[in-house]
Motif scaffolding. Sequence first.
Motif, PDB file in Angstrom:
ATOM      1  N   SER A 167       5.670   6.172  -0.458  1.00  0.00           N
ATOM      2  CA  SER A 167       5.751   4.530  -0.925  1.00  0.00           C
ATOM      3  C   SER A 167       5.647   3.660  -0.940  1.00  0.00           C
ATOM      4  CB  SER A 167       7.276   4.490   0.129  1.00  0.00           C
ATOM      5  OG  SER A 167       8.234   5.698  -0.021  1.00  0.00           O
ATOM      6  N   VAL A 168       5.451   3.001  -1.696  1.00  0.00           N
ATOM      7  CA  VAL A 168       4.600   1.693  -1.663  1.00  0.00           C
ATOM      8  C   VAL A 168       5.615   1.165  -0.378  1.00  0.00           C
ATOM      9  CG1 VAL A 168       3.732  -0.113  -2.935  1.00  0.00           C
ATOM     10  CG2 VAL A 168       4.245   2.208  -3.921  1.00  0.00           C
ATOM     11  N   SER A 181       1.063  -1.561   0.308  1.00  0.00           N
ATOM     12  CA  SER A 181       0.032  -0.338   0.143  1.00  0.00           C
ATOM     13  C   SER A 181       0.873   1.611   0.616  1.00  0.00           C
ATOM     14  CB  SER A 181      -1.398   0.138   1.187  1.00  0.00           C
ATOM     15  OG  SER A 181      -0.330   0.080   2.454  1.00  0.00           O
ATOM     16  N   GLU A 182       0.472   2.161  -0.332  1.00  0.00           N
ATOM     17  CA  GLU A 182       1.206   3.523  -0.495  1.00  0.00           C
ATOM     18  C   GLU A 182       0.728   4.643   0.753  1.00  0.00           C
ATOM     19  OE1 GLU A 182       1.143   7.904  -2.722  1.00  0.00           O
ATOM     20  OE2 GLU A 182       0.227   5.951  -4.046  1.00  0.00           O
TER      21      GLU A 182
END
Length: 104
Positions: free
Chosen positions: A70-71, A65-66
């Motif tokens: 950032s992921v 998830s973001e």
Amino acid sequence: MKIFVAKLAFKTTTEDLKALYEQFGTVTSCRVIMDHETGRSKCYGFVEMPNDAEAYKAIVETDESEFQGSVLQVKKSRPQTETSSKPVEKSKKPHKSFTPKPQQ
């Protein structure tokens, strides 16, 4: 359960990470790992949650998830092994020095 969270944004603080995981349940400890030499984030951290069901849900919901641009990569933390907790012994070989060749 201890959770490993990787690919954090440089700006993510321990408080930010804790707030993210408190949405899923009780957080007993949380820490973004910092580089001792530069004082900057190493872009990973650990979250501890006492309830395994809440921790598993948090892992599933936050992995890939973001967060703050950032992921994230999130998984159950592996226990430290005996070798990873010992300090690394530095080589006793002398360093090679580099001397530039004089220009002709």
